[in-house]
Design a protein around this motif. Sequence first.
Motif, PDB file in Angstrom:
ATOM      1  N   LEU A   1      79.368  68.227  30.415  1.00 38.53           N
ATOM      2  CA  LEU A   1      78.060  68.110  30.027  1.00 38.53           C
ATOM      3  C   LEU A   1      77.236  69.542  29.508  1.00 38.53           C
ATOM      4  O   LEU A   1      76.861  69.526  28.345  1.00 38.53           O
ATOM      5  CB  LEU A   1      77.155  67.179  30.605  1.00 38.53           C
ATOM      6  CG  LEU A   1      77.655  66.056  30.962  1.00 38.53           C
ATOM      7  CD1 LEU A   1      76.552  65.035  31.817  1.00 38.53           C
ATOM      8  CD2 LEU A   1      78.138  65.212  29.732  1.00 38.53           C
ATOM      9  N   LEU A   2      77.420  70.496  30.324  1.00 40.58           N
ATOM     10  CA  LEU A   2      76.924  71.666  30.079  1.00 40.58           C
ATOM     11  C   LEU A   2      77.426  72.281  28.878  1.00 40.58           C
ATOM     12  O   LEU A   2      76.743  72.910  28.175  1.00 40.58           O
ATOM     13  CB  LEU A   2      76.875  72.656  31.224  1.00 40.58           C
ATOM     14  CG  LEU A   2      75.855  72.461  32.418  1.00 40.58           C
ATOM     15  CD1 LEU A   2      76.472  73.228  33.591  1.00 40.58           C
ATOM     16  CD2 LEU A   2      74.756  73.098  31.905  1.00 40.58           C
ATOM     17  N   LYS A   3      78.694  72.326  28.681  1.00 37.64           N
ATOM     18  CA  LYS A   3      79.391  72.602  27.653  1.00 37.64           C
ATOM     19  C   LYS A   3      78.982  72.023  26.479  1.00 37.64           C
ATOM     20  O   LYS A   3      78.679  72.733  25.422  1.00 37.64           O
ATOM     21  CB  LYS A   3      80.939  72.542  27.589  1.00 37.64           C
ATOM     22  CG  LYS A   3      81.925  73.083  26.696  1.00 37.64           C
ATOM     23  CD  LYS A   3      83.334  72.692  26.844  1.00 37.64           C
ATOM     24  CE  LYS A   3      84.164  73.014  25.508  1.00 37.64           C
ATOM     25  NZ  LYS A   3      85.602  72.689  25.853  1.00 37.64           N
ATOM     26  N   LEU A   4      78.811  70.759  26.282  1.00 37.94           N
ATOM     27  CA  LEU A   4      78.420  69.982  24.923  1.00 37.94           C
ATOM     28  C   LEU A   4      76.937  70.363  24.753  1.00 37.94           C
ATOM     29  O   LEU A   4      76.397  70.429  23.669  1.00 37.94           O
ATOM     30  CB  LEU A   4      78.488  68.524  25.324  1.00 37.94           C
ATOM     31  CG  LEU A   4      80.032  68.007  25.177  1.00 37.94           C
ATOM     32  CD1 LEU A   4      80.111  66.598  25.888  1.00 37.94           C
ATOM     33  CD2 LEU A   4      80.655  68.101  23.699  1.00 37.94           C
ATOM     34  N   HIS A   5      76.010  70.490  25.836  1.00 34.50           N
ATOM     35  CA  HIS A   5      74.695  70.985  25.576  1.00 34.50           C
ATOM     36  C   HIS A   5      74.550  72.261  25.009  1.00 34.50           C
ATOM     37  O   HIS A   5      73.565  72.489  24.132  1.00 34.50           O
ATOM     38  CB  HIS A   5      73.927  70.844  27.059  1.00 34.50           C
ATOM     39  CG  HIS A   5      72.493  71.471  26.987  1.00 34.50           C
ATOM     40  ND1 HIS A   5      71.666  70.692  26.360  1.00 34.50           N
ATOM     41  CD2 HIS A   5      72.287  72.534  27.215  1.00 34.50           C
ATOM     42  CE1 HIS A   5      70.387  71.567  26.540  1.00 34.50           C
ATOM     43  NE2 HIS A   5      70.708  72.463  26.926  1.00 34.50           N
ATOM     44  N   ASN A   6      75.275  73.211  25.386  1.00 38.20           N
ATOM     45  CA  ASN A   6      75.453  74.613  25.025  1.00 38.20           C
ATOM     46  C   ASN A   6      75.830  74.743  23.513  1.00 38.20           C
ATOM     47  O   ASN A   6      75.525  75.650  22.830  1.00 38.20           O
ATOM     48  CB  ASN A   6      75.945  75.597  25.798  1.00 38.20           C
ATOM     49  CG  ASN A   6      75.171  75.826  27.298  1.00 38.20           C
ATOM     50  OD1 ASN A   6      74.072  75.467  27.153  1.00 38.20           O
ATOM     51  ND2 ASN A   6      75.911  76.025  28.354  1.00 38.20           N
ATOM     52  N   THR A   7      76.962  73.950  23.396  1.00 39.93           N
ATOM     53  CA  THR A   7      77.547  73.907  21.914  1.00 39.93           C
ATOM     54  C   THR A   7      76.730  73.360  20.892  1.00 39.93           C
ATOM     55  O   THR A   7      76.707  74.036  19.650  1.00 39.93           O
ATOM     56  CB  THR A   7      79.143  73.258  21.897  1.00 39.93           C
ATOM     57  OG1 THR A   7      79.803  73.642  23.008  1.00 39.93           O
ATOM     58  CG2 THR A   7      79.553  73.196  20.564  1.00 39.93           C
ATOM     59  N   TYR A   8      75.976  72.281  21.215  1.00 38.88           N
ATOM     60  CA  TYR A   8      75.243  71.627  20.176  1.00 38.88           C
ATOM     61  C   TYR A   8      73.721  71.253  20.753  1.00 38.88           C
ATOM     62  O   TYR A   8      73.161  70.364  20.804  1.00 38.88           O
ATOM     63  CB  TYR A   8      75.520  70.229  19.949  1.00 38.88           C
ATOM     64  CG  TYR A   8      77.254  70.024  19.625  1.00 38.88           C
ATOM     65  CD1 TYR A   8      77.382  70.433  18.173  1.00 38.88           C
ATOM     66  CD2 TYR A   8      78.134  69.820  20.320  1.00 38.88           C
ATOM     67  CE1 TYR A   8      78.771  70.264  17.928  1.00 38.88           C
ATOM     68  CE2 TYR A   8      79.469  69.770  19.925  1.00 38.88           C
ATOM     69  CZ  TYR A   8      79.908  70.035  18.971  1.00 38.88           C
ATOM     70  OH  TYR A   8      81.055  70.082  18.503  1.00 38.88           O
TER      71      TYR A   8
ATOM     72  N   TRP B   1      68.724  69.831  30.570  1.00 39.01           N
ATOM     73  CA  TRP B   1      68.413  68.405  29.808  1.00 39.01           C
ATOM     74  C   TRP B   1      67.274  67.747  30.605  1.00 39.01           C
ATOM     75  O   TRP B   1      66.987  67.699  31.765  1.00 39.01           O
ATOM     76  CB  TRP B   1      69.672  67.754  29.296  1.00 39.01           C
ATOM     77  CG  TRP B   1      70.623  67.479  30.242  1.00 39.01           C
ATOM     78  CD1 TRP B   1      70.374  66.488  31.483  1.00 39.01           C
ATOM     79  CD2 TRP B   1      71.730  68.201  30.833  1.00 39.01           C
ATOM     80  NE1 TRP B   1      71.463  66.478  32.326  1.00 39.01           N
ATOM     81  CE2 TRP B   1      72.446  67.298  31.847  1.00 39.01           C
ATOM     82  CE3 TRP B   1      72.637  69.039  30.174  1.00 39.01           C
ATOM     83  CZ2 TRP B   1      73.598  67.678  32.367  1.00 39.01           C
ATOM     84  CZ3 TRP B   1      73.477  69.572  30.796  1.00 39.01           C
ATOM     85  CH2 TRP B   1      74.208  69.079  31.882  1.00 39.01           C
ATOM     86  N   THR B   2      67.073  66.701  29.756  1.00 45.79           N
ATOM     87  CA  THR B   2      66.116  65.690  30.289  1.00 45.79           C
ATOM     88  C   THR B   2      66.908  64.987  31.598  1.00 45.79           C
ATOM     89  O   THR B   2      67.728  64.352  31.421  1.00 45.79           O
ATOM     90  CB  THR B   2      65.721  64.805  29.370  1.00 45.79           C
ATOM     91  OG1 THR B   2      65.104  65.327  28.127  1.00 45.79           O
ATOM     92  CG2 THR B   2      64.652  63.845  29.833  1.00 45.79           C
ATOM     93  N   ASN B   3      66.027  65.328  32.690  1.00 40.09           N
ATOM     94  CA  ASN B   3      66.624  64.261  33.948  1.00 40.09           C
ATOM     95  C   ASN B   3      65.192  63.606  34.577  1.00 40.09           C
ATOM     96  O   ASN B   3      64.142  63.986  34.849  1.00 40.09           O
ATOM     97  CB  ASN B   3      66.763  65.448  35.152  1.00 40.09           C
ATOM     98  CG  ASN B   3      68.158  66.182  34.583  1.00 40.09           C
ATOM     99  OD1 ASN B   3      69.165  65.521  35.094  1.00 40.09           O
ATOM    100  ND2 ASN B   3      68.191  67.321  34.049  1.00 40.09           N
ATOM    101  N   VAL B   4      65.572  62.178  34.546  1.00 41.71           N
ATOM    102  CA  VAL B   4      64.416  61.029  35.026  1.00 41.71           C
ATOM    103  C   VAL B   4      65.010  60.348  36.407  1.00 41.71           C
ATOM    104  O   VAL B   4      66.422  60.223  36.210  1.00 41.71           O
ATOM    105  CB  VAL B   4      64.120  60.202  33.583  1.00 41.71           C
ATOM    106  CG1 VAL B   4      63.566  61.293  32.672  1.00 41.71           C
ATOM    107  CG2 VAL B   4      65.292  59.551  33.201  1.00 41.71           C
ATOM    108  N   SER B   5      64.198  59.655  36.749  1.00 47.43           N
ATOM    109  CA  SER B   5      64.714  58.682  37.955  1.00 47.43           C
ATOM    110  C   SER B   5      63.095  58.152  38.552  1.00 47.43           C
ATOM    111  O   SER B   5      62.083  58.487  38.268  1.00 47.43           O
ATOM    112  CB  SER B   5      65.463  59.426  39.103  1.00 47.43           C
ATOM    113  OG  SER B   5      65.383  58.712  40.203  1.00 47.43           O
TER     114      SER B   5
END
Length: 164
Positions: free
Chosen positions: A73-80, A109-113
């Motif tokens: 997920l970090l890789k995807l977040h940083n790529t796009y 990214w957005t973290n909710v709970s």
Amino acid sequence: MKKILLILGFLCCVITSTKAQVVGVDVGDIAPEIDLPNTKGENISLSSLRGSLVLVDFWASWCGPCIKEQPTLLKLHNTYPEKLSIYSISMDTKKPLWATAIAKGKLPWTNVSDLKYWQSPVVADYMLQSVPLNFLIDKNGIILAKNIHGKALEDMIKGLLDQK
């Protein structure tokens, strides 16, 4: 008589081929709204991320497979960063566990709970039975895929975003 049969045939085709889009959790459905607080207590709605591709990710700090997926997920977040939003919903019941996992994983990214664990209305809306579970949602809120992980997730996102 022929005209009536033609008209009835046409109407049957139109009625049976028209499927109104519904809110649900199947591919092609409109994703149910989520509006939960982040670590600062500020509510963030899923619909506020419309306009970009969104990965809705259900996870928990105690879930090994969830933690194992975070580098992807970090890789995807940083790529796009401008094209992909990640909206993570934690199933933790204690804020310190949740906040520590976010800090340790450096999850930007957005973290909710809502810290209600399985009693949350979101659990029912998304038919959550276990974590990890995710939904890939297009810029209009339509579910494109669900429960897609690892290389399959990377390939799908790459295919969707690199073509634009």
